[in-house]
Design a protein around this motif. Structure first.
Motif, PDB file in Angstrom:
ATOM      1  N   ARG A  23      -8.053   2.485  -0.774  1.00 17.73           N
ATOM      2  CA  ARG A  23      -7.563   3.203   0.642  1.00 17.73           C
ATOM      3  C   ARG A  23      -7.259   4.576   0.030  1.00 17.73           C
ATOM      4  NH1 ARG A  23      -7.728   5.358   5.888  1.00 17.73           N
ATOM      5  NH2 ARG A  23      -5.481   5.548   6.966  1.00 17.73           N
TER       6      ARG A  23
ATOM      7  N   GLN B  40       0.682   3.712   1.850  1.00 12.40           N
ATOM      8  CA  GLN B  40       1.351   3.472   3.548  1.00 12.40           C
ATOM      9  C   GLN B  40       0.515   2.277   4.160  1.00 12.40           C
ATOM     10  OE1 GLN B  40      -0.456   7.649   4.298  1.00 12.40           O
ATOM     11  NE2 GLN B  40      -1.663   7.059   5.256  1.00 12.40           N
ATOM     12  N   ILE B  41       1.128   1.698   5.281  1.00  8.02           N
ATOM     13  CA  ILE B  41       0.607   0.921   6.184  1.00  8.02           C
ATOM     14  C   ILE B  41       0.016   1.368   7.511  1.00  8.02           C
ATOM     15  CG2 ILE B  41       0.768  -0.944   7.142  1.00  8.02           C
ATOM     16  CD1 ILE B  41       2.069  -0.883   3.660  1.00  8.02           C
ATOM     17  N   CYS B  42      -1.549   0.592   6.983  1.00  9.03           N
ATOM     18  CA  CYS B  42      -1.920   1.079   8.641  1.00  9.03           C
ATOM     19  C   CYS B  42      -1.592  -0.066   9.171  1.00  9.03           C
ATOM     20  CB  CYS B  42      -3.853   0.680   8.536  1.00  9.03           C
ATOM     21  SG  CYS B  42      -4.157   1.404   6.810  1.00  9.03           S
TER      22      CYS B  42
ATOM     23  N   GLY C 229      -3.119  -5.704   0.098  1.00  7.53           N
ATOM     24  CA  GLY C 229      -2.699  -4.271  -0.430  1.00  7.53           C
ATOM     25  C   GLY C 229      -3.377  -3.408  -1.155  1.00  7.53           C
TER      26      GLY C 229
ATOM     27  N   HIS D 232     -12.220   3.635   3.030  1.00  6.30           N
ATOM     28  CA  HIS D 232     -11.460   2.971   4.081  1.00  6.30           C
ATOM     29  C   HIS D 232     -11.577   4.219   4.931  1.00  6.30           C
ATOM     30  CE1 HIS D 232      -8.594   0.384   7.057  1.00  6.30           C
ATOM     31  NE2 HIS D 232      -9.545   1.088   7.846  1.00  6.30           N
TER      32      HIS D 232
ATOM     33  N   CYS E 279      -3.502  -3.136  10.334  1.00  8.64           N
ATOM     34  CA  CYS E 279      -3.567  -4.102   9.398  1.00  8.64           C
ATOM     35  C   CYS E 279      -3.856  -5.673   8.894  1.00  8.64           C
ATOM     36  CB  CYS E 279      -2.987  -4.082   8.170  1.00  8.64           C
ATOM     37  SG  CYS E 279      -2.727  -4.384   6.362  1.00  8.64           S
TER      38      CYS E 279
ATOM     39  N   ILE F 214       2.428  -8.388   4.263  1.00 12.22           N
ATOM     40  CA  ILE F 214       3.127  -7.321   3.753  1.00 12.22           C
ATOM     41  C   ILE F 214       4.754  -6.441   3.665  1.00 12.22           C
ATOM     42  CG2 ILE F 214       2.854  -4.891   3.384  1.00 12.22           C
ATOM     43  CD1 ILE F 214      -0.370  -5.124   3.101  1.00 12.22           C
TER      44      ILE F 214
ATOM     45  N   CYS G 126       1.103  -1.389   0.566  1.00 14.31           N
ATOM     46  CA  CYS G 126       0.174  -0.787  -0.344  1.00 14.31           C
ATOM     47  C   CYS G 126       0.879   1.502   0.153  1.00 14.31           C
ATOM     48  CB  CYS G 126      -0.782  -0.045   1.574  1.00 14.31           C
ATOM     49  SG  CYS G 126      -2.401  -1.018   1.272  1.00 14.31           S
TER      50      CYS G 126
HETATM   51  S1  SF4 Z   1      -5.404  -2.156   6.320  1.00  9.09           S
HETATM   52 FE1  SF4 Z   1      -6.247  -1.799   3.772  1.00  9.09          FE
HETATM   53  S2  SF4 Z   1      -5.454  -0.146   3.748  1.00  9.09           S
HETATM   54 FE2  SF4 Z   1      -4.613  -0.504   4.917  1.00  9.09          FE
HETATM   55  S3  SF4 Z   1      -2.205  -0.924   5.010  1.00  9.09           S
HETATM   56 FE3  SF4 Z   1      -3.832  -3.033   5.679  1.00  9.09          FE
HETATM   57  S4  SF4 Z   1      -4.511  -3.276   2.674  1.00  9.09           S
HETATM   58 FE4  SF4 Z   1      -3.453  -1.617   3.217  1.00  9.09          FE
END
Ligand code: SF4
Length: 600
Positions: free
Chosen positions: A393, A315-317, A362, A426, A320, A326, A313
């Motif tokens: 996102r 950036q990474i939440c 992702g 999201h 996640c 990832i 992504c």
């Molecule tokens: S929750 Fe969704 S947008 Fe956030 S890092 Fe994970 S895959 Fe990416």
């Protein structure tokens, strides 16, 4: 006084709310006899409430009925076996203090749960005003006027709460973000024109604490956590756009939800770093590998599959659920190889029962327009596919990605009456909503595509009416609230977790005040390896234990209930008491949350 005696005194005080229960627990009978006597006491109490005590207000009576059912379940042998804990034994041990046994010390969270439970059983919950609303005593206009005044009071309460929170569409926020943008552009010696290019943002993702520190203030903990994350190869990154949503100073409440989204806590980094060393610990909390029949595919439902063409992504939440898959933020190796993608698409083609594909990762919008179009066109060529969802996102993290050409290219696959192409995004907080993200949403909407939102209900968006403000603002920019997820029970993300009762309370007491066109989201617990459990349907989960640390244990029923004999799932929640304490420390008036104990 020795500590064990102090626990005993505290427990006896709580038991003073019910002399019957106190007598049973303090008697010299064996545990099985006590269990039977408590069951009889519960039946008796229920009978008295229903058949003899006609003065009890209807809502107290419903509450009593529910709590009795919960306690009956909790003291059953089945629940004790499943949870590996007997509240009955534990209470007896606290009272009798056997010398040959080590007893886990009860926490204030445990005592609070017990106290509310017993008070609820005996009709003294204290969550309702003693008097019924005045309008109930009148009829006609007088009743309507009083009712109207009462409703206005409720509306003022919700507005007062919502006004506490910031939205990115507020003029002050727009000005603040404009200044932030210029600061970031100056740092990178870039132009406004470059800011509008999504590729520029991807090339300038901030990936380390030193660079970030040049762009905004970081607390020592934030700096240390990011540095440690990088040392341990834990994905971290922030797009310049998303960075512009953060306030310059650290420690404020306004942008806390934004920072928490991407800046990990030390607890998170340390726990994850430890897990990474261990061979015996699987990070795949959702058991996705058990539901993946082929690389790139996850299947949990009869007609729907998830296709993951890219596992990264912008950036990474922090929370996640795919953090185990990832490797890094926007990493070159994250796309599924051509061969694997071909095989995944062929698998979908051969599995004729599939009529809906969720393309996610992702973030699939990291793919080029051409790559994306190629995947969608292959899916659209399958006659049985009636819906294609794109989970992204980027509307929040990189709205520049939503170009006119992207929307045109994929929008042509949305054909009313034949095939739906929808966007699932999201947004976590109203402060993430900006004029840029609104324009991105509108581009899809103008091309006939619906945009839905999946929110994760975390500590950072769980205050009174905070999620309501998000729903309201989302509707105004053209997004339909779709799911609200309970935060996963992963230990590293404990900072994010909210007790399930808070989610139920939010739905019943806050979301319920909004029109049906706005409170469209369904609250769900995503059961690992199984699928969504609808939390509002309380008959689909059971509270089976309250542990000495004040945490509840739930048994979740699979969605296949009454269709096949799938197994149930046990879940240990976070403690309500600890959650409320944290809110209190952050300045909340916890009296606003007082009914939380009575959601199960
Ligand atoms: S929750 Fe969704 S947008 Fe956030 S890092 Fe994970 S895959 Fe990416």
């Amino acid at each position: 006084m020795p500590i064990a005696n102090r626990y005993k005194v505290k427990l006896l005080n709580i038991l003073n709310n019910s002399t019957d229960l106190k007598k049973i627990l303090s008697s010299g009978s064996g545990i099985d006899k006590k269990r039977d006597e408590i069951k009889q006491w519960l039946v008796r109490t229920l009978k008295e409430t229903y058949d003899e005590n006609n003065d009890i207000p209807p809502l107290e009576y419903i509450l009593t009925r529910n709590i009795i059912a919960v306690f009956q379940k909790m003291i059953s042998l089945r629940s004790e076996k499943l949870a590996g804990f007997s509240i009955l034994n534990y209470l007896c041990d606290l009272l009798n203090q056997p010398k040959d046994k080590t007893i886990e010390p009860p926490t204030p969270g445990f005592f609070s749960e017990l106290e509310y439970l017993i008070k609820g059983i005996v009709g003294k919950s204290g969550i309702y005003d003693l008097n019924a609303p005045v309008f109930a005593k009148y009829k006609g206009r007088k009743a309507a006027a009083l009712r109207s005044a009462d409703l206005s009071r409720m509306a003022r309460v919700s507005t007062k709460h919502m006004q506490k929170y910031n939205c990115g569409l507020d003029n002050a926020a727009i000005r603040r973000r404009y200044r932030n943008k210029n600061r970031i552009l100056n740092h990178f010696n870039a132009t406004e024109l470059e800011w509008e290019k999504w590729q520029w943002h991807l090339r300038h993702i901030i990936r380390d604490a030193d660079t970030l520190k040049e762009l905004l203030r970081l607390s020592d903990e934030e700096f240390e956590a990011i540095t440690l994350a990088r040392q341990n190869k834990i994905p971290f990154g922030i797009t310049p756009y998303y960075l512009s949503l953060m306030d310059f100073d650290t420690g404020g409440r306004r942008d806390k939800a934004i920072r928490a989204q991407v800046i990990p806590s030390l607890h998170y980094v340390r726990t994850l770093a430890e897990y990474k060393q261990r061979q015996d610990h699987s990070m795949d909390f959702m058991l996705e590998s058990d539901t993946s029949p082929i690389d790139g595919i996850t299947r949990r439902y009869p007609n729907i599959v998830i296709l993951k063409p890219v596992l990264t992504c912008p950036q990474i939440c922090v929370y996640c659920q795919r953090n185990w898959e990832i490797e890094d933020v926007y990493s070159a190796q994250a796309a599924l190889s051509k061969n694997k993608l071909d095989s995944a698409l062929q698998w979908i083609e051969k599995t004729e029962e599939i009529n809906e594909v969720l393309i996610t990762g992702g973030d699939p919008l990291l793919l080029s327009n051409k790559q994306l179009e190629s995947i969608i066109s292959r899916l659209a060529a399958l006659p049985n596919i009636i819906r294609i969802r794109i989970g992204t996102r980027t509307l929040v993290t990189l709205p520049q990605r939503i170009t006119e050409s992207l929307v045109r290219n994929i929008g042509r696959f949305h054909i009313p009456g034949k095939r739906e192409l929808i966007i699932v995004t999201h947004f976590e907080h109203p402060y993430e909503i900006t004029p840029q993200s609104m324009h991105a949403v509108q581009k899809f909407r103008r091309n006939g595509m619906e945009v839905y939102n999946q929110q994760v209900f975390t500590y950072y968006n769980s205050r009174k009416f905070e999620a309501c403000l998000l729903r309201q603002k989302l509707r105004l920019i053209g997004v339909t609230p779709y799911y609200t997820f309970n935060t996963k029970g992963k230990e590293e993300t404990d900072d994010f977790r909210v007790p399930i009762p808070r989610l139920l309370q939010e739905q019943n007491e806050e979301a319920r005040l909004m029109p049906g066109t706005v409170r469209t989201d369904e609250i769900v617990f995503n059961v690992p390896g199984l699928g969504k459990n609808y939390l509002k349907a309380t008959q689909h989960h059971d509270l089976i234990a309250i542990l000495p640390d004040g945490k509840r244990v739930y048994e979740f029923h699979p969605w296949e209930k009454k269709l096949s004999l799938a197994d149930t799932y046990l879940y240990k929640d976070v403690s309500i008491y600890d959650y409320l304490q944290r809110l209190r420390t952050d300045g909340e008036d916890v009296r606003d949350y007082k009914s939380i104990w009575y959601y199960y």
